[in-house]
Design a protein around this motif. Sequence first.
Motif, PDB file in Angstrom:
ATOM      1  N   VAL A 219       0.835  -1.209   0.000  1.00 24.88           N
ATOM      2  CA  VAL A 219       0.000   0.000   0.000  1.00 24.88           C
ATOM      3  C   VAL A 219       0.868   1.257   0.000  1.00 24.88           C
ATOM      4  N   ALA A 220       1.884   1.285   0.859  1.00 31.84           N
ATOM      5  CA  ALA A 220       2.753   2.465   0.939  1.00 31.84           C
ATOM      6  C   ALA A 220       3.510   2.686  -0.363  1.00 31.84           C
ATOM      7  N   THR A 221       4.009   1.607  -0.958  1.00 34.89           N
ATOM      8  CA  THR A 221       4.764   1.726  -2.198  1.00 34.89           C
ATOM      9  C   THR A 221       3.877   2.149  -3.352  1.00 34.89           C
ATOM     10  N   LEU A 222       2.684   1.561  -3.448  1.00 33.36           N
ATOM     11  CA  LEU A 222       1.758   1.968  -4.511  1.00 33.36           C
ATOM     12  C   LEU A 222       1.448   3.464  -4.421  1.00 33.36           C
ATOM     13  N   ALA A 223       1.152   3.938  -3.222  1.00 34.98           N
ATOM     14  CA  ALA A 223       0.812   5.353  -3.056  1.00 34.98           C
ATOM     15  C   ALA A 223       2.006   6.245  -3.394  1.00 34.98           C
ATOM     16  N   ASN A 224       3.150   5.936  -2.814  1.00 36.97           N
ATOM     17  CA  ASN A 224       4.339   6.759  -3.007  1.00 36.97           C
ATOM     18  C   ASN A 224       4.819   6.734  -4.452  1.00 36.97           C
ATOM     19  N   HIS A 225       4.878   5.552  -5.036  1.00 39.70           N
ATOM     20  CA  HIS A 225       5.426   5.426  -6.388  1.00 39.70           C
ATOM     21  C   HIS A 225       4.442   5.891  -7.468  1.00 39.70           C
ATOM     22  N   ALA A 226       3.147   5.818  -7.206  1.00 42.57           N
ATOM     23  CA  ALA A 226       2.187   6.355  -8.180  1.00 42.57           C
ATOM     24  C   ALA A 226       2.353   7.866  -8.293  1.00 42.57           C
ATOM     25  N   VAL A 227       2.487   8.524  -7.159  1.00 43.67           N
ATOM     26  CA  VAL A 227       2.703   9.973  -7.168  1.00 43.67           C
ATOM     27  C   VAL A 227       4.052  10.296  -7.809  1.00 43.67           C
ATOM     28  N   SER A 228       5.066   9.521  -7.498  1.00 45.42           N
ATOM     29  CA  SER A 228       6.409   9.750  -8.051  1.00 45.42           C
ATOM     30  C   SER A 228       6.436   9.533  -9.560  1.00 45.42           C
ATOM     31  N   ALA A 229       5.805   8.462 -10.024  1.00 45.19           N
ATOM     32  CA  ALA A 229       5.761   8.189 -11.468  1.00 45.19           C
ATOM     33  C   ALA A 229       4.962   9.271 -12.190  1.00 45.19           C
ATOM     34  N   TRP A 230       3.863   9.724 -11.575  1.00 41.72           N
ATOM     35  CA  TRP A 230       3.079  10.812 -12.169  1.00 41.72           C
ATOM     36  C   TRP A 230       3.929  12.074 -12.268  1.00 41.72           C
TER      37      TRP A 230
ATOM     38  N   LYS B 153      16.292   6.768  -2.562  1.00 42.71           N
ATOM     39  CA  LYS B 153      16.846   6.489  -3.889  1.00 42.71           C
ATOM     40  C   LYS B 153      15.802   5.872  -4.816  1.00 42.71           C
ATOM     41  N   THR B 154      14.998   4.958  -4.291  1.00 41.95           N
ATOM     42  CA  THR B 154      14.013   4.299  -5.150  1.00 41.95           C
ATOM     43  C   THR B 154      12.879   5.245  -5.536  1.00 41.95           C
ATOM     44  N   GLN B 155      12.557   6.222  -4.691  1.00 46.10           N
ATOM     45  CA  GLN B 155      11.549   7.204  -5.072  1.00 46.10           C
ATOM     46  C   GLN B 155      12.096   8.103  -6.177  1.00 46.10           C
ATOM     47  N   ILE B 156      13.320   8.530  -6.038  1.00 42.01           N
ATOM     48  CA  ILE B 156      13.944   9.361  -7.071  1.00 42.01           C
ATOM     49  C   ILE B 156      14.056   8.568  -8.371  1.00 42.01           C
ATOM     50  N   ALA B 157      14.415   7.290  -8.246  1.00 38.71           N
ATOM     51  CA  ALA B 157      14.471   6.434  -9.439  1.00 38.71           C
ATOM     52  C   ALA B 157      13.102   6.348 -10.111  1.00 38.71           C
ATOM     53  N   THR B 158      12.042   6.271  -9.320  1.00 39.55           N
ATOM     54  CA  THR B 158      10.686   6.193  -9.869  1.00 39.55           C
ATOM     55  C   THR B 158      10.329   7.471 -10.622  1.00 39.55           C
TER      56      THR B 158
ATOM     57  N   LEU C  90      12.276   7.260 -13.854  1.00 41.09           N
ATOM     58  CA  LEU C  90      11.671   6.272 -14.752  1.00 41.09           C
ATOM     59  C   LEU C  90      10.373   6.802 -15.348  1.00 41.09           C
ATOM     60  N   GLY C  91       9.589   7.522 -14.535  1.00 38.18           N
ATOM     61  CA  GLY C  91       8.364   8.144 -15.042  1.00 38.18           C
ATOM     62  C   GLY C  91       8.667   9.164 -16.130  1.00 38.18           C
ATOM     63  N   ALA C  92       9.743   9.928 -15.937  1.00 35.76           N
ATOM     64  CA  ALA C  92      10.135  10.919 -16.948  1.00 35.76           C
ATOM     65  C   ALA C  92      10.641  10.238 -18.210  1.00 35.76           C
ATOM     66  N   GLN C  93      11.373   9.153 -18.033  1.00 35.19           N
ATOM     67  CA  GLN C  93      11.950   8.467 -19.190  1.00 35.19           C
ATOM     68  C   GLN C  93      10.873   7.771 -20.022  1.00 35.19           C
ATOM     69  N   PHE C  94       9.990   7.027 -19.355  1.00 35.48           N
ATOM     70  CA  PHE C  94       9.033   6.188 -20.077  1.00 35.48           C
ATOM     71  C   PHE C  94       7.668   6.835 -20.279  1.00 35.48           C
ATOM     72  N   GLU C  95       7.375   7.901 -19.543  1.00 31.67           N
ATOM     73  CA  GLU C  95       6.090   8.591 -19.646  1.00 31.67           C
ATOM     74  C   GLU C  95       4.918   7.622 -19.544  1.00 31.67           C
ATOM     75  N   SER C  96       4.990   6.741 -18.550  1.00 33.30           N
ATOM     76  CA  SER C  96       3.943   5.750 -18.326  1.00 33.30           C
ATOM     77  C   SER C  96       3.758   5.553 -16.824  1.00 33.30           C
ATOM     78  N   VAL C  97       2.800   6.261 -16.257  1.00 30.81           N
ATOM     79  CA  VAL C  97       2.556   6.179 -14.819  1.00 30.81           C
ATOM     80  C   VAL C  97       2.196   4.757 -14.415  1.00 30.81           C
ATOM     81  N   LEU C  98       1.317   4.113 -15.172  1.00 31.20           N
ATOM     82  CA  LEU C  98       0.849   2.772 -14.829  1.00 31.20           C
ATOM     83  C   LEU C  98       1.986   1.760 -14.815  1.00 31.20           C
ATOM     84  N   TRP C  99       2.744   1.662 -15.903  1.00 38.88           N
ATOM     85  CA  TRP C  99       3.769   0.621 -15.999  1.00 38.88           C
ATOM     86  C   TRP C  99       4.963   0.899 -15.103  1.00 38.88           C
ATOM     87  N   VAL C 100       5.302   2.159 -14.920  1.00 36.77           N
ATOM     88  CA  VAL C 100       6.405   2.485 -14.011  1.00 36.77           C
ATOM     89  C   VAL C 100       5.996   2.183 -12.573  1.00 36.77           C
ATOM     90  N   THR C 101       4.785   2.579 -12.187  1.00 31.33           N
ATOM     91  CA  THR C 101       4.308   2.295 -10.825  1.00 31.33           C
ATOM     92  C   THR C 101       4.234   0.795 -10.582  1.00 31.33           C
TER      93      THR C 101
END
Length: 183
Positions: A43-54, A117-122, A125-136
């Motif tokens: 749950v924490a990772t989905l929330a954090n990484h969805a916002v980060s990928a967006w 580090k993993t949030q920054i990586a997310t 990755l979101g900037a590189q791939f422009e895909s919130v769903l697949w990156v998250t």
Amino acid sequence: MDAFFTSTLTVALAEIGDKTQLLSLFLAARFRNKWGIVAGILVATLANHAVSAWLGDWLGQFLTSQLGQWLIGGSFIALGLWLLIPDKDDSDDSRFLQFGAFTASVVLFFLAEIGDKTQIATVLLGAQFESVLWVTAGTTLGMLIANIPVVFAGHHLMNRIPLNVTRWLAATAFVAVGLLQIF
């Protein structure tokens, strides 16, 4: 699918020896409800990484120029070098432990991921791939791949994994992604 596989691999490697993995070890030692810890991490990772990928996806629109691609690639390379610096466990915030394995895991994991580090990586990755769903999805799977074994196997597993080797592998993966982005 490139976004999913790259996100999964890079985050799974980057997470080994990271402070959130140390937090998983701490939570596993503290609570018997291992599945509650895993659910909290999810749950924490989905929330954090969805916002980060967006955020990365949104920033990506401003980085479409050659200079922007160099910035993204250079950021991956810098992050790869940062991975060579070991993290320390700073999960001594016990006020959340009274709420049980799930709630403590959600709150502590979410907070520990902020600026990690993993949030920054997310974001990258979101900037590189422009895909919130697949990156998250990929970064979340990478976090689970790295943390679920720690929750269930704990100290035994951490004593057998050569952290220096995995740090170098993760750093190499991030530098390679950065170089691919640039060239």
